[in-house]
Design an enzyme around this catalytic site. Sequence first.
Site, short mmCIF file in Angstrom:
data_model
loop_
_atom_site.label_atom_id
_atom_site.label_comp_id
_atom_site.label_asym_id
_atom_site.label_seq_id
_atom_site.Cartn_x
_atom_site.Cartn_y
_atom_site.Cartn_z
N ARG A 50 0.45 -1.51 -0.23
CA ARG A 50 -0.15 0.30 0.10
C ARG A 50 0.63 0.96 0.21
NH1 ARG A 50 -1.24 4.31 -0.36
NH2 ARG A 50 -2.53 5.83 1.05
N LEU A 64 -1.22 7.30 8.55
CA LEU A 64 -2.35 6.55 8.51
C LEU A 64 -2.10 5.38 7.79
CD1 LEU A 64 -5.05 9.02 8.91
CD2 LEU A 64 -3.99 7.71 10.23
N PRO A 65 -0.67 4.21 8.12
CA PRO A 65 -0.88 3.09 6.83
C PRO A 65 -2.01 2.09 7.47
CG PRO A 65 1.00 3.10 8.86
CD PRO A 65 -0.30 4.31 9.10
N HIS A 66 -2.39 1.58 6.24
CA HIS A 66 -3.82 1.20 6.05
C HIS A 66 -3.35 -0.41 4.60
CE1 HIS A 66 -4.27 4.38 3.71
NE2 HIS A 66 -4.66 3.76 2.42
N ALA A 67 -4.39 -1.16 4.81
CA ALA A 67 -3.98 -2.33 3.56
C ALA A 67 -5.29 -2.91 4.37
CB ALA A 67 -2.72 -3.02 4.39
#
Length: 154
Positions: A50, A64-67
């Site tokens: 991501r 705000l790392p997200h996956a």
Amino acid sequence: MDFAKLLKPEAVKVLTSASSKKRLMHDIGDLVSNAYGLNASEVVEALIARESLGPTGVGHGVALPHARLEGLEEVIGAFVLLDKPIDFSSVDRQPVDIAFALFAPENAGVEHLKALALVARTLRDSAICTKLRANPEAGTLYTILTEDKSVQAA
């Protein structure tokens, strides 16, 4: 949607070892593995994939790392406060010391977006970030995140 539904107390941690973005991703993978029983390698791989699409550092020391992850039933989160800020290729070029990682089921639509909006809105509040930075203890961080959101939502 509120933080108490997104975040387990076990998924909140103060990190003293993260020296790079990659190391932080691995630390988040371990945290999510321990708190939710997910495969740490899959979590890290999804976060890095991501991140390769564009950095998730949103500014003011926040990322705000997200996956999306196969096999998840609901949106979950992990919160990390770093004792030393790291470069995260943020939009404002400021180092990051607060990271809230979100993970959603592969087919999640609106719920993932609602969770991302909630977290972004909360961590844009400089008063909340100041409180978080001033309280480097996991239990206190969890309380700040869950209480502040319920107070704001009322």
